[in-house]
Design an enzyme around this catalytic site. Structure first.
Site, PDB file in Angstrom:
ATOM      1  N   ARG A 180       0.817  -1.222   0.000  1.00  0.00           N
ATOM      2  CA  ARG A 180       0.000   0.000   0.000  1.00  0.00           C
ATOM      3  C   ARG A 180       0.854   1.276   0.000  1.00  0.00           C
ATOM      4  O   ARG A 180       0.506   2.269   0.620  1.00  0.00           O
ATOM      5  CB  ARG A 180      -0.957   0.012   1.205  1.00  0.00           C
ATOM      6  CG  ARG A 180      -1.903  -1.164   1.254  1.00  0.00           C
ATOM      7  CD  ARG A 180      -2.874  -1.166   0.084  1.00  0.00           C
ATOM      8  NE  ARG A 180      -3.755  -2.325   0.171  1.00  0.00           N
ATOM      9  CZ  ARG A 180      -3.528  -3.500  -0.421  1.00  0.00           C
ATOM     10  NH1 ARG A 180      -2.443  -3.662  -1.184  1.00  0.00           N
ATOM     11  NH2 ARG A 180      -4.367  -4.502  -0.294  1.00  0.00           N
ATOM     12  N   SER A 229     -11.107   0.466   3.687  1.00  0.00           N
ATOM     13  CA  SER A 229     -10.213  -0.131   4.673  1.00  0.00           C
ATOM     14  C   SER A 229      -9.393   0.958   5.370  1.00  0.00           C
ATOM     15  O   SER A 229      -8.684   1.724   4.723  1.00  0.00           O
ATOM     16  CB  SER A 229      -9.291  -1.132   3.991  1.00  0.00           C
ATOM     17  OG  SER A 229      -8.455  -1.773   4.920  1.00  0.00           O
ATOM     18  N   GLU A 299      -4.217   3.370   6.659  1.00  0.00           N
ATOM     19  CA  GLU A 299      -4.219   3.153   5.211  1.00  0.00           C
ATOM     20  C   GLU A 299      -4.941   4.302   4.525  1.00  0.00           C
ATOM     21  O   GLU A 299      -4.570   4.728   3.446  1.00  0.00           O
ATOM     22  CB  GLU A 299      -4.904   1.828   4.872  1.00  0.00           C
ATOM     23  CG  GLU A 299      -4.891   1.495   3.399  1.00  0.00           C
ATOM     24  CD  GLU A 299      -5.372   0.095   3.092  1.00  0.00           C
ATOM     25  OE1 GLU A 299      -5.975  -0.098   2.025  1.00  0.00           O
ATOM     26  OE2 GLU A 299      -5.159  -0.813   3.913  1.00  0.00           O
TER      27      GLU A 299
END
Length: 307
Positions: A180, A229, A299
Site C-alpha cells: 500500500r 479499509s 491506510e
C-alpha cells in the site's frame, strides 16, 4: 496526526490560465465517500494532460498540489485543503486495448470500468480492480490491491505529470512498491497506466468478478458513508481482528462509528465531522496498542488542515 499537504497560502496570488475548470473554495465533502470535510482552496479539473502540465509548469512552486480520485480512501480535514486539488474527469476516464493482453487506462478510470473492459477484451488477471473503490491514479499511487492481488502485479508503466509540469513515463521498477505504498514523487499526478493481464474467456473473467463482488457485499458496509479499509494489515495480523479483540466493534464518537459488519471500516452515520472520524481512528489505534502491543498504521489518506 497524519500528513498535511502544505501550509496555508494566500488567495491573492494569480493562477495560470487553463482550458479546463478551475474553482475557488470548492467543497470537497460531496466528492469524498465520508461526505465530510472542508473545501479545496482551488479545485482544478484539467481538459487533458497538456492542460495539466502547462498549469503546473506555470504555477508558483510554493503552492501545494494533490490529486483526488473518487475520494474513497480519504479523510478531508474540516479546515479544508490549501493549494490546488486536481481532479481528473471524463477526459481521463478512458480504457484502450493496445495488444491482446494489455490495456492503457486513463488516471480517472474506475476499477469497475477497467475490469469490465478487460472482460470484454478477454483479459484476465485484473478482476481484483472491480473490488477497489477508486481510480487508476489512486491504484498506482497506493499500490492498491485486494483478494491476493496488487497493482504491482499488473502494472507495466505509468505516465505522470510531475509538480514541475513535466510529463514523464515511469516503469514498474521506478515506483518502489511496498504494501500500500509507492515512491511516486510528491505532487505528481498519474494521468495513465498500462496494465497487462493474461488471455482468458470473458465468461471466466465475469465469474471471478461476480465472486469478488459477492464477497465484498457479504463482508463490507458498501452502502454506508465510509472510507474503505482504514488501517493497513500489520505483518502477521489482520487489522480487523486486532480491532475486534480490542473491543472496538461498534465503538462511536458522535456520528462516527466503527462498523459492526467489518471493524476495519469507519462510518459516518449522519453528521460526523472529519475530526470525529479521525479521532475515532486514533482511539482505535490506542486501544489496539494497549491490548495487543501492535501499532496500526493508517491506510486511509488524511489530507488538509484541522479547523
Amino acid at each position: 496526526m497524519g500528513e498535511n499537504v502544505g501550509v496555508e497560502v494566500s488567495v491573492c496570488y494569480a493562477l495560470p490560465p487553463v482550458r479546463g475548470k478551475l474553482s475557488h473554495g470548492a467543497p470537497l465533502a460531496p466528492l469524498v465517500w465520508f461526505k465530510s470535510g472542508g473545501a479545496a482552496e482551488w479545485l482544478f479539473e484539467p481538459a487533458d494532460a497538456d492542460d495539466l502540465g502547462n498549469f503546473l509548469f506555470a504555477l508558483d512552486p510554493a503552492i501545494p498540489v494533490m490529486g483526488l480520485g473518487l475520494g474513497s480512501n480519504m479523510i478531508v480535514r474540516d479546515g479544508g485543503v490549501p493549494g490546488v486539488v486536481v481532479r481528473l474527469g471524463k477526459a481521463f476516464a478512458t480504457v484502450e486495448q493496445i495488444d491482446p493482453t494489455t490495456l492503457k487506462c486513463g488516471g480517472g478510470a474506475s476499477g469497475i470500468l477497467v475490469s469490465s473492459k478487460a472482460r470484454d477484451a478477454g483479459i484476465g488477471g485484473v478482476e481484483f480492480l472491480r473490488s477497489i473503490p477508486g481510480t487508476v491514479g489512486g491504484f498506482v499511487r497506493m499500490n492498491g490491491g485486494a483478494y491476493g492481488r496488487e497493482t504491482r502485479d499488473i502494472l507495466i508503466e505509468c505516465e505522470v505529470v510531475l509538480r514541475s509540469g513535466e510529463l514523464r513515463t515511469l516503469a514498474l521498477a521506478d515506483l518502489g512498491y511496498t504494501y500500500r505504498h509507492s515512491e511516486l514523487p510528491r505532487g505528481a499526478i498519474v494521468v495513465s497506466a498500462t496494465f497487462r493481464g493474461h488471455a482468458e474467456e470473458p465468461a471466466v473473467v465475469q465469474a471471478e468478478m461476480d465472486r469478488i463482488a459477492a464477497a465484498r457485499e457479504e463482508s463490507q458496509p458498501l452502502r454506508s458513508k465510509t472510507g474503505g479499509s482504514t488501517f493497513k494489515n500489520p505483518e502477521g495480523h489482520k487489522a480487523w481482528a486486532l480491532i475486534d479483540a480490542a473491543g472496538c466493534r461498534g465503538l462511536r464518537r458522535g456520528d462516527a462509528q466503527v462498523s459492526e459488519k467489518h471493524c476495519n471500516f469507519l462510518l459516518n452515520l449522519g453528521n460526523a465531522s472529519s475530526a470525529d472520524i479521525e479521532a475515532l481512528g486514533e482511539e482505535v489505534r490506542a486501544k489496539v496498542k494497549a491490548q495487543s502491543g501492535v501499532a496500526l498504521e493508517w491506510e486511509i489518506q488524511r489530507i488538509g488542515v484541522e479547523k
